[in-house]
Design an enzyme around this catalytic site. Structure first.
Site, short mmCIF file in Angstrom:
data_model
loop_
_atom_site.label_atom_id
_atom_site.label_comp_id
_atom_site.label_asym_id
_atom_site.label_seq_id
_atom_site.Cartn_x
_atom_site.Cartn_y
_atom_site.Cartn_z
N GLY A 45 0.26 -0.44 5.48
CA GLY A 45 1.00 -1.47 6.41
C GLY A 45 0.12 -2.31 6.96
O GLY A 45 -0.23 -2.92 8.22
N GLY A 46 -1.24 -2.59 6.28
CA GLY A 46 -2.13 -3.69 6.77
C GLY A 46 -2.68 -3.07 7.70
O GLY A 46 -3.00 -2.00 8.01
N ASP A 90 -8.42 -9.99 2.28
CA ASP A 90 -8.74 -9.22 3.49
C ASP A 90 -10.09 -9.60 3.93
O ASP A 90 -10.61 -9.30 5.10
CB ASP A 90 -8.92 -7.61 3.11
CG ASP A 90 -7.58 -6.89 3.19
OD1 ASP A 90 -6.38 -7.56 3.58
OD2 ASP A 90 -7.19 -5.68 2.98
N THR A 139 0.83 -1.17 0.08
CA THR A 139 0.10 -0.02 0.02
C THR A 139 0.89 1.31 -0.02
O THR A 139 2.06 1.18 0.19
CB THR A 139 -0.99 -0.01 1.12
OG1 THR A 139 -1.55 -1.14 1.31
CG2 THR A 139 -1.84 0.94 1.10
N1 GLU Z 1 -5.27 -4.58 2.39
C1 GLU Z 1 -5.08 -3.54 3.26
C2 GLU Z 1 -6.13 -2.63 3.91
O1 GLU Z 1 -6.90 -2.58 3.13
C3 GLU Z 1 -4.01 -2.62 2.93
C4 GLU Z 1 -2.78 -3.60 2.72
C5 GLU Z 1 -1.51 -2.75 3.32
O2 GLU Z 1 -1.41 -1.74 3.65
O3 GLU Z 1 -0.67 -3.59 2.70
O4 GLU Z 1 -6.32 -2.72 5.09
#
Ligand code: GLU
Length: 608
Positions: free
Chosen positions: A500-501, A458, A416
């Site tokens: 950062g997920g 997700d 991201t």
């Molecule tokens: N898929 C994650 C989200 O939507 C973001 C992915 C990431 O930040 O690496 O929260």
């Protein structure tokens, strides 16, 4: 309006002498103005912070030519689609938050990817074995996990709602960069190498990102003429050219039949996306979440992201404590505990509000936060996971203990990108966009120059009818993206966000804590070592955080472990960008000094 054409014309001509064709050719060095990185820039008339100097330069160019923050944000995001193709691009989705100086209001766009209409609830079960697919490599490198992209629709909607430019003008800087190429840095090469096995699995991806079988060399120039052509389709036809017609057909075909190479051993399950799914996509206008923290108004992203409610709830919890008067270990202990509590509620209540009842108002209610704060023992870390609270029954009074739930599996990845832009009129954009993990699904749409996301990972991987984040057709998977704009007395004070997920939430939270409570400047707050407590037995932390605080935090019972996972080579948490607004109109743009190879902060005018 040729924003960057004049500026880059000489460079493009110079590169044409050394770059003949294809992707990466070495050695040809680009204009150092575009590759020099400054982590903090202060000044007036507009500012930007992104992870990449090309993207920041595109935004500044738009701002200098009289574009506003929404215009500049789209220009920067499209440029990130070129220079950060493994984190962002038209194959993914994101959340766009805008402070409108004219109305004094914050609005948001939910550009999250959606599940195809034909996605079955057992999509993550292998039909040949009846058992769940492995998360890696089956799910992450697959057509199954590709959601209908939301980014093109987000750009078009943001420009229409708040911008002054059309898509074709806003895409111009990005098209320039895609055509003339950018200089490959260590981060880009390393991210390519980290993905080599996945990229080798697809003819389209290996052609683009592994020219000659290797990741592009550091210092070489990487061009993406296919992406320039695809962007031109958007320029000429608007997003109709993406969600309908030949491009939509190719996207659906790629998801249904990924272009696998003969020699790959990766399984690559096929997906269910159709052209009807693409045609049905809409980016949604959403009201932001709002909480008050130390007298500041904090606006965030409402569900389908869990960012706004989780950051908001944790702030409401922390607001009941006098954190600024605590010792640093005490303050960090409270931060970690508040985060765990908010994550417990995120797990129980958060999903796509179009499909499940999400109690956004309760989760961001200060009274609920007050009741949740009862769970924090000032000297002792609670056993994790902590139980969620009861949103249907709270009064701010400490309740009896609830039973602890099972540990929630955290399968979010850490890719991201994020950007922050402000203009001379006081408009502000905070925008987080993604293709999910670094390299997304690994699948480039043949000859189109962009990667498809794997955002549907997700969704919860195990189907449970009680789970708000269970798979459902046409649903948006729960996100952690937390683009945040903070007002003080009705005026912008701070805008920030991060990739950062699920550590996006903790990164934003910790940065606010650092700035508002711990006396750091915004640059220090961004740079400070990070730790993330996501309601798990262990706190993940950066090495510098472990060195600095492990001994002290152990006394409370916190167990730290190094951040980083199987997908990344760096033990980093997040890569934040921020802008702080000072009273006299001065803006402080802050980017990462070190993480992800350092970000790029720029201002329109260094002095008044
Ligand atoms: N898929 C994650 C989200 O939507 C973001 C992915 C990431 O930040 O690496 O929260």
């Amino acid at each position: 309006m040729p924003y960057v054409r004049r500026r880059f014309a000489a460079l493009t001509a110079a590169l044409a002498m050394t770059v003949t064709s294809g992707a990466a050719i070495s050695p040809a060095y680009a204009d150092p103005r575009e590759t020099e990185k400054t982590a903090t820039a202060t000044g007036y008339g507009g500012a930007v912070s992104t992870v990449d100097p090309e993207a920041s330069a595109a935004a500044i160019e738009v701002l200098r030519e009289g574009g506003n923050a929404a215009d500049a944000a789209v220009a920067a995001a499209a440029t990130l689609g070129v220079t950060e193709p493994y984190s962002a691009g038209i194959g993914g989705g994101g959340y766009f938050v805008f402070y409108n100086a004219k109305t004094g209001r914050v609005g948001t766009i939910d550009g999250r990817e959606t599940a195809p209409a034909a996605m079955p609830r057992d999509a993550f079960i292998d039909p040949t074995t009846g058992k769940p697919y492995n998360f890696t490599p089956e799910l992450v490198t697959s057509g199954i996990s590709v959601g209908v992209p939301g980014t093109p629709a987000t750009w078009e909607r943001a420009l229409k709602r708040w911008g002054t430019l059309d898509l074709d003008d806003a895409l111009e800087p990005a098209i320039e960069v895609a055509d003339r190429g950018f200089v490959v840095d260590e981060t880009f090469r390393q991210q390519t190498l980290d993905n080599k096995i996945r990229f080798e699995a697809f003819t389209s991806t290996s052609e683009l990102f592994l020219p000659g079988g290797d990741a592009p060399a550091v210092g070489s120039v990487f061009k993406n003429p296919d992406l320039a052509k695809t962007y031109r389709i958007l320029s000429n036809q608007g997003t109709r050219g993406f969600y309908h017609g030949p491009l939509a057909e190719e996207i659906a075909a790629t998801v249904q039949t990924p272009p696998k190479t003969a020699r790959t051993t990766l399984p690559v399950p096929a997906g269910h996306m159709t052209t009807a799914d693409l045609a049905a996509y809409t980016a949604l206008d959403q009201a932001p979440t709002q909480v008050e923290y130390r007298g500041l108004d904090v606006y965030g992203m409402a569900p389908s992201s869990s960012g706004g409610t989780t950051v908001g709830e944790a702030l409401n919890i922390l607001d009941t404590f006098n954190v600024s008067e605590m010792s640093t270990p005490d303050a960090l202990h409270h931060y970690l505990e508040a985060s765990a509590l908010a994550f417990a509620d995120r797990g129980k209540y958060l999903g796509d509000p179009a499909f499940v009842d999400v109690p956004t108002a309760a989760l961001t209610d200060p009274l609920f936060g007050k009741e949740r704060s009862c769970r924090i023992d000032p000297k002792r870390a609670a056993a994790k996971p902590v139980a969620p609270g009861d949103v249907s029954n709270y009064d701010g009074v400490c309740p009896a203990s609830a039973a602890a739930p099972a540990d929630e599996k955290d399968t979010e990845n850490i890719s991201t990108t994020n950007l922050t832009v402000a203009d001379q009129w006081g408009n502000v954009v905070e925008y987080t966009l993604t293709i999910e993990q670094t390299g997304g699904s690994g699948i480039v749409v043949p000859d189109r120059g962009f990667l498809l996301n794997n955002e549907l990972t997700d969704f919860s991987t195990v189907y449970d009818p009680q789970d708000p984040n269970r798979i459902e057709p046409e649903k948006r998977p729960r996100s952690s993206m937390s683009p945040t704009i903070i007002l003080k007395d009705g005026e912008p004070f701070l805008a920030l966000g991060s990739p950062g997920g699920s550590t996006i939430i903790t990164t934003v939270l910790q940065t606010i804590l650092n700035r508002v409570d711990l006396g750091m400047s915004i640059s220090e707050a961004v740079a400070a070592p990070r730790a993330a407590q996501r309601n798990a037995a262990k706190v993940t932390a950066e090495p510098a955080f472990i060195t600095a605080y492990e001994r002290q935090l152990k006394r409370y019972g916190h167990q730290l472990m190094p951040a980083g996972d199987a997908f990344t080579s760096a033990a980093e948490i997040g890569a934040a960008t921020a802008i702080e607004f000072e009273r006299d109109g001065r803006m402080v743009a802050a980017a990462e000094p070190v993480r992800r190879g350092g970000g790029s902060a720029m201002v329109v005018n260094p002095s008044r």
